[in-house]
Enzyme design. Structure first.
Site, PDB file in Angstrom:
ATOM      1  N   ASN A  57     -10.458  15.735  47.267  1.00  0.00           N
ATOM      2  CA  ASN A  57      -9.210  15.102  46.901  1.00  0.00           C
ATOM      3  C   ASN A  57      -9.272  14.904  48.902  1.00  0.00           C
ATOM      4  OD1 ASN A  57      -7.366  16.258  44.952  1.00  0.00           O
ATOM      5  ND2 ASN A  57      -6.441  17.640  46.064  1.00  0.00           N
ATOM      6  N   ARG A 404      -3.841   5.167  33.775  1.00  0.00           N
ATOM      7  CA  ARG A 404      -5.541   4.922  33.862  1.00  0.00           C
ATOM      8  C   ARG A 404      -5.230   5.966  32.223  1.00  0.00           C
ATOM      9  NH1 ARG A 404      -6.202   5.972  39.220  1.00  0.00           N
ATOM     10  NH2 ARG A 404      -4.392   6.749  40.137  1.00  0.00           N
ATOM     11  N   ARG A 434      -5.916   2.662  41.472  1.00  0.00           N
ATOM     12  CA  ARG A 434      -7.351   2.823  42.397  1.00  0.00           C
ATOM     13  C   ARG A 434      -8.273   4.277  41.866  1.00  0.00           C
ATOM     14  NH1 ARG A 434      -4.041   4.300  47.195  1.00  0.00           N
ATOM     15  NH2 ARG A 434      -4.247   2.236  47.928  1.00  0.00           N
ATOM     16  N   HIS A 464       3.088   1.245  37.232  1.00  0.00           N
ATOM     17  CA  HIS A 464       2.796   2.325  37.000  1.00  0.00           C
ATOM     18  C   HIS A 464       3.524   3.589  35.528  1.00  0.00           C
ATOM     19  CE1 HIS A 464       2.752   6.871  39.424  1.00  0.00           C
ATOM     20  NE2 HIS A 464       1.619   6.726  39.170  1.00  0.00           N
ATOM     21  N   TYR A 497      -3.209  18.272  32.992  1.00  0.00           N
ATOM     22  CA  TYR A 497      -1.841  17.866  34.477  1.00  0.00           C
ATOM     23  C   TYR A 497      -0.570  18.587  33.557  1.00  0.00           C
ATOM     24  CZ  TYR A 497      -4.377  14.644  36.879  1.00  0.00           C
ATOM     25  OH  TYR A 497      -5.688  14.115  37.829  1.00  0.00           O
ATOM     26  N   ARG A 593       5.320  18.677  45.145  1.00  0.00           N
ATOM     27  CA  ARG A 593       4.207  19.744  44.784  1.00  0.00           C
ATOM     28  C   ARG A 593       3.351  19.010  45.574  1.00  0.00           C
ATOM     29  NH1 ARG A 593       0.626  16.370  41.116  1.00  0.00           N
ATOM     30  NH2 ARG A 593      -0.198  15.509  42.681  1.00  0.00           N
ATOM     31  N   HIS A 621       2.762  17.231  37.228  1.00  0.00           N
ATOM     32  CA  HIS A 621       2.740  16.106  37.843  1.00  0.00           C
ATOM     33  C   HIS A 621       3.879  15.285  36.616  1.00  0.00           C
ATOM     34  CE1 HIS A 621       1.118  11.384  36.382  1.00  0.00           C
ATOM     35  NE2 HIS A 621       0.578  12.267  37.890  1.00  0.00           N
TER      36      HIS A 621
END
Length: 713
Positions: A57, A404, A434, A464, A497, A593, A621
């Protein structure tokens, strides 16, 4: 004399004092990740995992967020953040708050976890602690496997300072020429083509009878054999270091006719690396070595992190492969959703017999279906849906957005099969996701070669949203089946997730997704949708209106209640609207979160707002938005957080969940999360978080465990 009545002055809800800094709030989140490693209730190898996640992270935070702040400082941009800080003030505050966390991480690993691991037979040894037999083996290993790979690079007038790739491990070496007595500087890169920890074969005497795994850091093996790299020289000093570079892609989309080519060019630039934003170096390094690296990379003391022990602790993730299940979380098998349990488990059979069992489409026609990952199987629901669509002769078209996806994606393979089966297949592959840009380019090109219509995102917007549209011929009619999710179409992250997905064949949702895909693939000025909340079209306005409706209910003496769960809350307009709702008496519970810029519990401003964060085994998530609406409750799920980028600069989709049973299921999920007293943290008015600790007579409520156990029954 007339006496004027006293009035309470109106509070300026945009005042910086009512907002937390986004970057500092993120540090608080990563601190909660670190706490999972520090917490003795976490299984031992899982504690290593959380140390590795903390480091990963942090790498991405420096590569993007810190890099952006440094760019702004260099460009003399003094625009302040909503909390009133300039870029320079933010960098200074980050450095001040981060150093104690990084120091704690390394000290805890070295002084606490390494001894605890050794007690369980897992030994991460220093080279200096090896016996003669172990050293002989590693010297032979070095000569045969490592030495041929290494390239020592001198630094002198004839050899300029070498390029150093981002996040690579390197040894800074000082040698002295015995003839000239000159001290010389060199750099040796630790090869990433070899494992970080080198283990011993079975015939090498173990550390003790209980040894399960014994390893030595590769860099230490290299450091203790440097005389072979610099023959005839006297080794004066060696120090391990690592740099982090700016990795934020600068994409000027309006200046190109080919987004794919532009992204590929920018990825090449990223590989070459941007400006250095951080230097990590062993605390034992001499000031001369440190100064040399700082000077070469144009760094200040603020950018340097001197660390004790191992650098790059994210490599600890590899130790999760050690076969010690007692030191890991108890494995859980994802449950097949109850309504799907009688379907054919082997989707490969669908190609030869697509209707061998009742199909997933007939189940969706009966009633909408809500799935909760990872507790319910992604493979048995989402992947089955897309795979069956690929082979079903009645399916005419499949449309999907991919943000993704995994490297061996069954979904991508199903889309290729669908195209080969003659179906119209369209996939919007977001090239600007990203750190997944290269992977997405690879899969986009594979899809294109198979005949899939591939769209490489939109100019000026990231796509997204996570949606699938399947068009199926049924008799004389065409029916549209949809999946709208909170998470990516990625079978690997679906196991890690927590996410939600809605399957439906409601006509208005199908029509909305048709309009959305026409916007994504063609030209459209679509300004309204029947059911969906879509960014950047109507999502911001609809969310504000839903919050304001609760405020109006309170103004009319009716109940007002909001529960919202998401990854991050940053948007100042949303926050100010929540403050106004709180002032009106609306009860607000937020499950955030990560980053939260809203300041709860401030008298007269946010008295009625409570914020918790849950950091546990799975990454929270899912996004859920619940509005009481005077008893006529409305609940939504989707892909968007309450951040400016999600509301204004991304294509997002939020769907209402209207089936009463499914809405009740979502409310139960929220209630379970709010009752968590194992992994939940309460955000305080000063920006700190306090982890909930159940009293002795109060049972522990671990929401993630409870969800898993409910579905195992």
């Amino acid at each position: 004399m007339t006496r004027t009545s006293e009035t309470t002055p109106e509070i300026n809800l945009s005042d910086p004092q009512y907002y937390f800094n986004r970057e500092l709030s993120w540090l608080e989140f990563n601190n909660r990740v670190l706490h999972e490693a520090l917490d003795p209730r976490t299984p031992l190898l899982e504690r290593l995992k959380f140390l590795a996640i903390f480091s990963t992270n942090l790498d991405e935070f420096f590569m993007v967020r810190v890099a952006i702040l440094m760019q702004r400082v260099e460009a003399q941009v003094d625009k302040v953040s909503p909390d009133g800080k300039t870029p320079q003030q933010q960098l200074d505050a980050l450095s001040q708050q981060l150093r104690p966390l990084v120091t704690e991480q390394h000290r805890f690993f070295d002084r606490t976890l390494r001894p605890l691991l050794a007690e369980k037979g897992v030994h991460i040894l220093n080279y200096m602690d090896l016996n003669q037999e172990q050293r002989r083996y590693l010297q032979h290993y070095f000569e045969q496997r490592v030495f041929p790979i290494l390239t020592p690079l001198a630094v002198d007038p004839a050899h300029p300072f070498p390029y150093i790739s981002s996040l690579s491990l390197n040894l800074a070496v000082l040698v002295k020429d015995p003839v000239t007595q000159k001290e010389l500087f060199a750099r040796v890169k630790v090869p990433n083509s070899l494992p970080r920890f080198i283990t011993f074969p079975a015939d090498i005497e173990p550390v003790d009878r209980n040894s399960v795994w014994v390893g030595v850091p590769l860099e230490q093996i290299i450091a203790h054999n440097l005389e072979l790299l610099f023959p005839g020289m006297n080794i004066q000093e060696y120090s391990l270091f690592r740099i982090t570079r700016d990795a934020d892609l600068e994409i000027e989309e309006d200046l190109t006719h080919d987004l794919l080519v532009l992204i590929q060019q920018e990825l090449r630039k990223r590989r070459l690396g941007g400006a250095v934003v951080r230097l990590e170096i062993e605390a034992s390094a001499s000031q001369a070595v440190r100064d040399r690296l700082m000077r070469e990379k144009d760094l200040t003391d603020r950018d340097v992190y001197a660390l004790e022990g191992l650098l790059n602790l994210k490599d600890l993730m590899s130790l999760m492969a050690i076969p010690l299940p007692a030191l890991k979380d108890q494995p859980w098998g994802a449950a097949v959703p109850s309504r799907l349990r009688h379907l054919n488990d082997d989707t490969s059979d669908l190609a030869s017999s697509p209707e061998a069992n009742e199909d997933i489409f007939s189940i969706i026609r009966e009633q909408d279906l809500l799935v909760h990952h990872p507790y319910e199987s992604f493979t048995a629901s989402v992947e089955h849906f897309i795979t069956q669509a690929a082979h079903d002769p009645k399916v005419l078209a499949i449309k999907i957005t991919l943000y993704r996806t995994s490297g061996d994606s069954p979904i991508v393979k199903a889309l290729i099969n669908a195209a080969e089966n003659g179906k119209q297949v369209a996939a919007l592959v977001e090239l600007k996701a990203r750190f997944d840009e290269e992977n997405n380019i690879h899969w986009a090109q594979r899809l294109e070669q198979a005949g899939v219509n591939v769209i490489y995102g939109l100019v000026g917007l990231k796509t997204h949203t996570k949606v699938v549209l399947v068009v199926r011929e049924e008799g004389e009619a065409i029916r549209r089946y949809i999946h709208i999710g909170t998470g990516n179409y990625n079978s690997k992250t679906a196991k890690l997730y927590t996410d939600l997905g809605l399957f439906s064949c409601k006509e208005d949702l199908g029509a909305d997704l048709t309009d959305l895909f026409n916007f994504l693939t063609g030209y459209s000025r679509q300004q309204s949708y029947r059911k969906l909340l879509v960014a950047p079209v109507n999502l911001r306005d609809r969310m504000l209106a839903l919050i304001q409706r609760e405020t109006e209910h309170r103004h009319h003496g009716k109940p007002g209640r909001i529960i919202a769960k998401m990854n991050a809350l940053v948007d100042p307009q949303i926050i100010a609207t929540l403050y106004a709702a709180s002032q009106a008496g609306v009860e607000i519970d937020l499950i955030i979160r990560g980053v939260c810029c809203l300041r709860p519990g401030v008298a007269g401003v946010s008295d009625n707002i409570r914020v918790i964060s849950i950091v546990g085994r799975f990454l929270e998530h899912s996004r859920i938005f619940h509005f009481h609406n005077n008893g006529e409750e409305e609940v939504f799920i989707g892909s968007a957080d309450w951040m400016p980028r999600n509301l204004d600069r991304r294509v997002e989709a939020i769907t209402p969940v209207e089936e009463p049973a499914l809405a009740a299921q979502l409310r139960a999920i929220l209630d379970t999360l709010l009752a968590d007293n194992r992994h939940a943290w309460d955000l305080q008015p000063d920006g700190t978080y306090v982890q909930r600790q159940p009293a002795e007579d109060v049972p522990e409520h671990d929401a993630q465990t409870e969800f898993a156990m409910q579905l195992q029954q």
